[in-house]
Design an enzyme around this catalytic site. Structure first.
Site, PDB file in Angstrom:
ATOM      1  N   GLU A   1      48.012  32.012  51.555  1.00  0.00           N
ATOM      2  CA  GLU A   1      47.357  31.607  50.492  1.00  0.00           C
ATOM      3  C   GLU A   1      48.355  31.608  49.305  1.00  0.00           C
ATOM      4  O   GLU A   1      48.993  32.709  49.240  1.00  0.00           O
ATOM      5  CB  GLU A   1      46.225  32.813  50.149  1.00  0.00           C
ATOM      6  CG  GLU A   1      45.488  32.604  49.288  1.00  0.00           C
ATOM      7  CD  GLU A   1      44.405  33.989  48.922  1.00  0.00           C
ATOM      8  OE1 GLU A   1      43.974  34.525  49.922  1.00  0.00           O
ATOM      9  OE2 GLU A   1      44.112  34.453  47.793  1.00  0.00           O
TER      10      GLU A   1
ATOM     11  N   ASP B   1      42.458  39.554  39.425  1.00  0.00           N
ATOM     12  CA  ASP B   1      43.663  39.791  40.037  1.00  0.00           C
ATOM     13  C   ASP B   1      43.779  41.359  39.280  1.00  0.00           C
ATOM     14  O   ASP B   1      43.771  41.491  38.025  1.00  0.00           O
ATOM     15  CB  ASP B   1      44.684  39.075  39.706  1.00  0.00           C
ATOM     16  CG  ASP B   1      44.629  37.649  40.618  1.00  0.00           C
ATOM     17  OD1 ASP B   1      44.263  38.028  41.970  1.00  0.00           O
ATOM     18  OD2 ASP B   1      44.802  36.715  40.252  1.00  0.00           O
TER      19      ASP B   1
END
Length: 257
Positions: free
Chosen positions: A49, A60
């Site tokens: 990824e 995030d």
């Protein structure tokens, strides 16, 4: 067949789980990113990824936010990342997935972005801030034989899970907690029943991510899923070893073994 679908098919034939590893593209530079992809694959990663740096990465945690900022400060652009993918594709067929925020795609141009993904050899897209209700405007221009739309579900998705996974290919990304990405194993309290519920409602493999950082975490969850995703812990390992690819390969092998 898309490389992601083919990978899961082969793993399932061999009764294996997928290990999916995340790195931020361009941290510290794209030459190292290419080396990291090869190290991840050699260490045992089945799907890589690649995070496209963004200035406001709402999903995030601090580790990946910092990696993204370092990459942006180094002058990383989407076009440079596509050129890096083209280089990677000269050396490996490992499935590559972009984690990308929707604003980046809109600014780049939706049709242009999808076309570049399909031309360069990107296999899937994870777009954490794209709502289900707006998904068609992107998926209708995607060729699923080349590029999969990978849906995200969370413990709070509940009755929406069936609609979120409907028509998707590749795998379902199951968020393990209610927070952002990170190394802390603070899983949702009923995570097993949640994962089993997603499994019942999906006709494609499911993988779990967010907060998975150790072999113990993987062992705890792997029986309920088809794959596990590790991100912040890998980014931290790269940072701690100053980009040493030998150490990265050994670290991944330790998680996968």
């Amino acid at each position: 067949m898309n490389r992601i679908n083919k990978k899961f098919e082969n793993l399932q034939l061999n009764n294996q789980k997928a290990f999916i590893g995340y790195i931020t593209a361009g941290d510290p530079n794209l030459d190292k990113t290419e080396e990291f992809v090869y190290a991840l694959e050699e260490g045992g990663t089945h799907i890589v990824e690649l995070g496209i740096p963004f200035s406001d990465p709402l999903a995030d945690g601090p580790v990946i936010q910092a990696a993204g900022q370092r990459a942006l400060n180094a002058g990383i652009t989407v076009d440079k990342i596509f050129r890096s993918v083209m280089n990677i594709r000269k050396n490996t067929d490992v499935p590559l997935v972009f984690l990308v925020y929707y604003n980046t795609i809109i600014i780049y141009g939706k049709e242009r972005f999808i076309k570049r993904c399909e031309e360069t050899g990107v296999d899937g897209l994870i777009i954490p801030d794209l709502p289900l209700e707006e998904r068609d405007e992107l998926t209708e221009i995607m060729n699923y034989e080349k590029l999969c739309f990978i849906p995200l579900v969370a413990p709070t998705s509940k009755d929406r899970i069936s609609k979120i996974v409907e028509g998707c290919k590749g795998f379902v990304y199951c968020v393990s907690s209610l927070g952002v990405t990170g190394e802390k194993s603070n899983f949702y309290k009923d995570i097993k029943s949640y994962l089993q519920d997603v499994k019942k409602k999906s006709d494609i493999p499911i993988a779990v991510g967010f907060g998975i950082s150790s072999k113990e975490d993987i062992k705890k969850l792997e029986n309920d899923v088809d794959g596990v995703i590790v991100g912040s812990a890998i980014v931290n390992e790269i940072r701690a070893s100053k980009g040493d690819t030998i150490k990265l390969k050994e670290y991944i092998a330790g998680l996968c073994g």
